[in-house]
Enzyme design. Structure first.
Site, PDB file in Angstrom:
ATOM      1  N   CYS A  51     -25.965  26.086  -5.946  1.00 42.62           N
ATOM      2  CA  CYS A  51     -24.956  25.030  -6.090  1.00 42.62           C
ATOM      3  C   CYS A  51     -23.556  25.418  -5.641  1.00 42.62           C
ATOM      4  O   CYS A  51     -22.675  24.571  -5.569  1.00 42.62           O
ATOM      5  CB  CYS A  51     -24.910  24.525  -7.528  1.00 42.62           C
ATOM      6  SG  CYS A  51     -24.137  25.668  -8.709  1.00 42.62           S
ATOM      7  N   CYS A 121     -27.075  42.202 -13.726  1.00 42.49           N
ATOM      8  CA  CYS A 121     -27.966  42.665 -12.666  1.00 42.49           C
ATOM      9  C   CYS A 121     -28.507  41.419 -11.976  1.00 42.49           C
ATOM     10  O   CYS A 121     -29.344  40.703 -12.525  1.00 42.49           O
ATOM     11  CB  CYS A 121     -29.088  43.479 -13.307  1.00 42.49           C
ATOM     12  SG  CYS A 121     -30.207  44.243 -12.142  1.00 42.49           S
TER      13      CYS A 121
END
Length: 138
Positions: A51, A121
């Site tokens: 997005c 991560c």
């Protein structure tokens, strides 16, 4: 407050590559040390690959040795949501984009102790990199 993006899975599947769809919408993980941004040291902002929402700044990126891009903080409070993940026989914290709900990676508490102590991560394929930085609150 973040404006939520609502799309059907069919719409996401049309817009994303099969590899992007597997990670962003089905919570797959790219293989370590294979992602485009693992060793990226350029200045800029990392955005959601689905997005475009700003998620992480290069200012908080660090080399964790894990094989995935790692950050010790988000660019804006509320840009990600954290969810409990009990998949694969583990108990982890999943990181998702707060705007579109796409899977980004996981959060661990083994980041740099002189900062937040956190390690976001994140899969490279879940990110787009904006070297100009752009508006971080978009």
């Amino acid at each position: 407050m973040v404006d939520k993006i609502q799309k059907s899975e069919a719409e996401w599947q049309r817009e994303l590559s099969p590899e992007e769809y597997a990670v962003l919408r089905q919570a797959a993980t790219e293989r370590p040390f294979t992602g485009e941004f693992v060793h990226n040291h350029a200045d800029g902002v990392y955005r959601c690959g689905a997005c475009g929402q700003a998620l992480f700044s290069s200012d908080t990126k660090f080399e964790s040795g894990s094989g995935w891009p790692s950050f010790w903080d988000v660019v804006n409070e509320g840009s990600v949501e954290l969810r409990e993940d009990r998949s694969h026989g583990m108990r982890r914290t999943e990181v998702v984009c707060s705007r579109c709900g796409s899977h980004l990676g996981h959060l661990f508490d083994d980041g740099p102790s002189d900062t937040t102590g956190l390690r976001y991560c994140i899969n490279s394929i879940a990110l787009d990199f904006d070297p100009k930085g752009g508006a971080q609150d978009e």
